[in-house]
Enzyme design. Structure first.
Site, PDB file in Angstrom:
ATOM      1  N   CYS B  67       0.858  -1.199   0.000  1.00 19.41           N
ATOM      2  CA  CYS B  67       0.000   0.000   0.000  1.00 19.41           C
ATOM      3  C   CYS B  67       0.890   1.243   0.000  1.00 19.41           C
ATOM      4  O   CYS B  67       0.633   2.220  -0.708  1.00 19.41           O
ATOM      5  CB  CYS B  67      -0.885   0.020   1.242  1.00 19.41           C
ATOM      6  SG  CYS B  67      -1.878  -1.457   1.497  1.00 19.41           S
ATOM      7  N   CYS B  70       2.406   3.005  -3.249  1.00 20.67           N
ATOM      8  CA  CYS B  70       1.619   4.032  -3.939  1.00 20.67           C
ATOM      9  C   CYS B  70       1.259   5.192  -3.022  1.00 20.67           C
ATOM     10  O   CYS B  70       1.329   6.352  -3.403  1.00 20.67           O
ATOM     11  CB  CYS B  70       0.314   3.443  -4.483  1.00 20.67           C
ATOM     12  SG  CYS B  70       0.543   2.246  -5.816  1.00 20.67           S
ATOM     13  N   HIS B  71       0.836   4.867  -1.786  1.00 20.88           N
ATOM     14  CA  HIS B  71       0.212   5.888  -0.927  1.00 20.88           C
ATOM     15  C   HIS B  71       1.154   6.432   0.127  1.00 20.88           C
ATOM     16  O   HIS B  71       0.742   7.266   0.938  1.00 20.88           O
ATOM     17  CB  HIS B  71      -1.024   5.302  -0.236  1.00 20.88           C
ATOM     18  CG  HIS B  71      -2.078   4.822  -1.195  1.00 20.88           C
ATOM     19  ND1 HIS B  71      -2.862   5.682  -1.931  1.00 20.88           N
ATOM     20  CD2 HIS B  71      -2.471   3.572  -1.542  1.00 20.88           C
ATOM     21  CE1 HIS B  71      -3.703   4.970  -2.677  1.00 20.88           C
ATOM     22  NE2 HIS B  71      -3.476   3.688  -2.461  1.00 20.88           N
ATOM     23  N   CYS B 103      -7.641  -2.042  -4.791  1.00 22.51           N
ATOM     24  CA  CYS B 103      -6.190  -1.816  -4.827  1.00 22.51           C
ATOM     25  C   CYS B 103      -5.457  -3.158  -4.933  1.00 22.51           C
ATOM     26  O   CYS B 103      -4.480  -3.285  -5.667  1.00 22.51           O
ATOM     27  CB  CYS B 103      -5.717  -1.080  -3.574  1.00 22.51           C
ATOM     28  SG  CYS B 103      -6.169   0.673  -3.534  1.00 22.51           S
ATOM     29  N   CYS B 166     -35.598  -0.283  10.022  1.00 20.79           N
ATOM     30  CA  CYS B 166     -34.486   0.257  10.813  1.00 20.79           C
ATOM     31  C   CYS B 166     -34.979   1.472  11.600  1.00 20.79           C
ATOM     32  O   CYS B 166     -34.610   1.676  12.763  1.00 20.79           O
ATOM     33  CB  CYS B 166     -33.335   0.697   9.905  1.00 20.79           C
ATOM     34  SG  CYS B 166     -32.802  -0.517   8.691  1.00 20.79           S
ATOM     35  N   CYS B 169     -36.630   1.338  15.243  1.00 22.53           N
ATOM     36  CA  CYS B 169     -35.754   1.351  16.415  1.00 22.53           C
ATOM     37  C   CYS B 169     -34.913   2.628  16.458  1.00 22.53           C
ATOM     38  O   CYS B 169     -34.862   3.313  17.465  1.00 22.53           O
ATOM     39  CB  CYS B 169     -34.807   0.144  16.397  1.00 22.53           C
ATOM     40  SG  CYS B 169     -35.606  -1.417  16.824  1.00 22.53           S
ATOM     41  N   HIS B 170     -34.214   2.913  15.362  1.00 25.26           N
ATOM     42  CA  HIS B 170     -33.100   3.868  15.442  1.00 25.26           C
ATOM     43  C   HIS B 170     -33.481   5.313  15.170  1.00 25.26           C
ATOM     44  O   HIS B 170     -32.652   6.206  15.366  1.00 25.26           O
ATOM     45  CB  HIS B 170     -31.965   3.391  14.531  1.00 25.26           C
ATOM     46  CG  HIS B 170     -31.430   2.048  14.944  1.00 25.26           C
ATOM     47  ND1 HIS B 170     -30.671   1.883  16.085  1.00 25.26           N
ATOM     48  CD2 HIS B 170     -31.576   0.807  14.403  1.00 25.26           C
ATOM     49  CE1 HIS B 170     -30.370   0.586  16.217  1.00 25.26           C
ATOM     50  NE2 HIS B 170     -30.916  -0.084  15.215  1.00 25.26           N
ATOM     51  N   ARG B 207     -22.341  -6.122  11.604  1.00 25.86           N
ATOM     52  CA  ARG B 207     -23.329  -5.535  12.504  1.00 25.86           C
ATOM     53  C   ARG B 207     -24.704  -5.473  11.831  1.00 25.86           C
ATOM     54  O   ARG B 207     -25.726  -5.735  12.459  1.00 25.86           O
ATOM     55  CB  ARG B 207     -22.889  -4.131  12.937  1.00 25.86           C
ATOM     56  CG  ARG B 207     -23.818  -3.502  13.982  1.00 25.86           C
ATOM     57  CD  ARG B 207     -23.753  -4.296  15.272  1.00 25.86           C
ATOM     58  NE  ARG B 207     -24.750  -3.896  16.252  1.00 25.86           N
ATOM     59  CZ  ARG B 207     -26.003  -4.368  16.298  1.00 25.86           C
ATOM     60  NH1 ARG B 207     -26.415  -5.225  15.378  1.00 25.86           N
ATOM     61  NH2 ARG B 207     -26.818  -4.005  17.255  1.00 25.86           N
ATOM     62  N   CYS B 211     -28.348  -7.040  12.858  1.00 28.94           N
ATOM     63  CA  CYS B 211     -29.637  -6.322  12.903  1.00 28.94           C
ATOM     64  C   CYS B 211     -30.700  -7.103  12.129  1.00 28.94           C
ATOM     65  O   CYS B 211     -31.825  -7.272  12.610  1.00 28.94           O
ATOM     66  CB  CYS B 211     -29.505  -4.935  12.270  1.00 28.94           C
ATOM     67  SG  CYS B 211     -28.774  -3.701  13.344  1.00 28.94           S
TER      68      CYS B 211
END
Lengths: 109, 250, 151
Positions: B67, B70-71, B103, B166, B169-170, B207, B211
């Site tokens: 990585c 290049c970076h 990449c 979703c 609840c959220h 995650r 849910c």
């Protein structure tokens, strides 16, 4: 799990007599031996069973762990800076494999 | 008069909404867990960040480049990147995991890393860590608009045996209690996060799969278009919230 | 080959942390805790004091409970802490860990994260160089997150 990914966080230098807090982490599932996989087969116990730290070649802290310690064990303890010397931290799993981290503490008067 | 007052209140509310981002999952943690998240020496997620730093410099694939080839230094080149991800390119949502794999397969000529592999979690966490504290701000107009709309629709669509969206609840119940816990706003700004239940680091899509399972709905694949569109929508909901990777979550 | 029934599928998918942890586990008891303490002390008297056990009164997840133990001690050759033991009354094994110190340690204090199977009293037992035992005990309520997915 083989022991390869460990972290030790501590100051590199201190005045003589200062208390130095040392915090350690190691990547390990601390598999309890009580769980089963998705097919109901027991997952064998696999834990880090021992951690030790030496300072100038003398043991300053040791810990015998069980599956009652959380995964990716975090262990923090303190020493008093007395001499410029190497600290050696060793973790050992039940297969006898070890991970070792070495750090030098520079102590000034 | 009453109308003017109402308009003034609304204007005040919308100004407040811009100035104050939704509270992230961190605000629902105990003092002990918040201290664990903030202390690099105690946050177990930092084990993956450290591994990611090693992988950043490791040559991979037929091209034999890392990585860093290049970076260069991630501390500079990757600062702020996670805050503006996911992005939309070529009509698809690209999240950090997908970009890292682009990449790998493109520049490095290496195999893509599987979702939830230690290596992909480590690299993703390491890249995201370079944006620590920076406010989330993703682009949702232009090419991104239809995918953002798809994510928004997913968020508000009832799903599964429990017939919940979703938003139920959220949005509608965020901050209220569900069993012994408070319901969060569902912000993604701490991921990959160290979730105590998992006892390991995990991706946002892991995650989301949890849910989906929770409401007895279809669990989409890691990196699926459904979750990628939702990820874009969630990032917009988190606008202004600081990147907290690797956060501690319950 | 055994065909997968609906039940095994559900069991498999739902092998949640809670379910999985329960399988094959004998519940520890206060008797097991007392036996573990007696094995360490050899029946010697235990005094309350000198040990400070700091642990949340309410732990949000029993899989990681931040815990600190500190012992008042001059940590000299003549008077120091030999070991700190942490003992559970509800985990499958009573003694969760033992930490050992020497006069060279100079400070008898440590922090770690415990796994606690359920709400219980946690005992910190300090073993001194003069053979005396000192203790602190704390009650911890272990709650569970709203959304568990089997990890």
């Amino acid at each position: 799990m083989a022991l390869s990914n460990a972290r030790v966080s501590m100051r590199d230098a201190a005045k003589k007599g200062e208390i130095i807090e040392i915090k350690t982490l190691i990547r390990h599932p601390m598999e309890t031996g009580y769980r089963v996989d998705h097919m109901g087969k027991p997952i064998p116990r696999d834990i880090v069973k021992r951690f030790s730290a030496t300072y100038a070649g003398e043991p300053v802290f040791e810990m015998d762990l069980t599956q009652g310690v959380a995964a990716n064990p975090f262990i923090a303890f303190s020493i008093v800076a007395t001499d410029t010397a190497e600290m050696v931290f060793t973790w050992e799993n039940e297969a006898g494999e070890t991970a070792v981290v070495r750090r030098t503490l520079t102590v000034t008067e | 008069m009453r109308l003017a007052l109402a308009a003034g209140l609304l204007a005040g509310l919308s100004v407040a909404a811009v100035a104050e981002p939704r509270a992230s999952g961190t605000s629902f943690l105990s003092d002990e867990l918040r201290a664990m998240q903030q202390d690099e020496a105690a946050n177990p997620g930092m084990l993956w960040v450290g591994e990611g730093a090693r992988l950043w410099a490791a040559a991979e694939g037929e091209a034999g480049i890392s990585c860093a080839s290049c970076h260069d230094r991630a501390e500079e080149s990757m600062a702020g990147v996670a805050a503006r991800y996911p992005v939309v390119r070529g009509g698809a949502v690209i999240n950090l995991e997908a970009q890292i794999n682009r990449c790998r397969t493109g520049a490095q000529k290496a195999d893509a890393l599987p979702y939830e592999s230690d290596a992909l979690l480590a690299l993703t966490a390491f890249v995201a860590r370079q944006s620590l504290g920076m406010p989330v701000s993703v682009k949702t107009d232009g090419d991104a608009a239809p995918l953002y709309a798809a994510g928004e629709a997913f968020f508000h669509r009832r799903q599964g045996q429990m017939n919940l969206s979703c938003a139920h609840c959220h949005d509608a119940n965020a901050g209220r209690r569900l069993r012994g816990d408070a319901i969060s706003h569902g912000l993604p700004n701490g991921y990959p996060a160290y979730r105590l239940e998992w006892q390991t680091l995990g991706s946002l899509h892991r995650r989301l799969r949890a849910c989906s399972l929770g409401v007895r709905a279809v669990q989409f694949d890691y990196g699926s278009p459904e979750y990628l569109a939702l990820e874009l929508y969630l990032a917009k909901r988190a606008e202004g919230a600081p990147v907290e990777t690797p956060a501690i979550r319950k | 080959m055994k065909t997968l029934t609906r039940r095994t599928l559900i069991l498999g998918a739902g092998a949640s942390a809670a379910t999985a942890l329960l399988i094959g586990r004998a519940a520890a008891t206060t008797q097991a805790r007392d036996a573990a303490v007696a094995e360490l002390t050899g029946g010697a008297a235990i005094k309350d004091g000198r040990v400070r056990l700091t642990i949340p009164a309410v732990a949000e997840n029993g899989l990681s409970v931040y815990t600190t133990i500190a012992v008042d001690s001059p940590m000299t050759e003549a008077d120091h802490v030999r070991a700190i033991h942490i003992i559970s009354e509800k985990n499958p094994i009573a003694r969760l860990f033992t930490a050992r110190f020497s006069p060279r340690s100079r400070v008898a204090k440590l922090s770690t994260n415990l796994r606690l199977a359920s709400s219980q009293q946690v005992t910190a037992l300090a073993e001194m160089s003069d053979g005396s035992f000192w203790r602190d005990r704390k009650d911890v309520i272990v709650t569970i997150a709203a959304c568990i997915d089997g990890g």
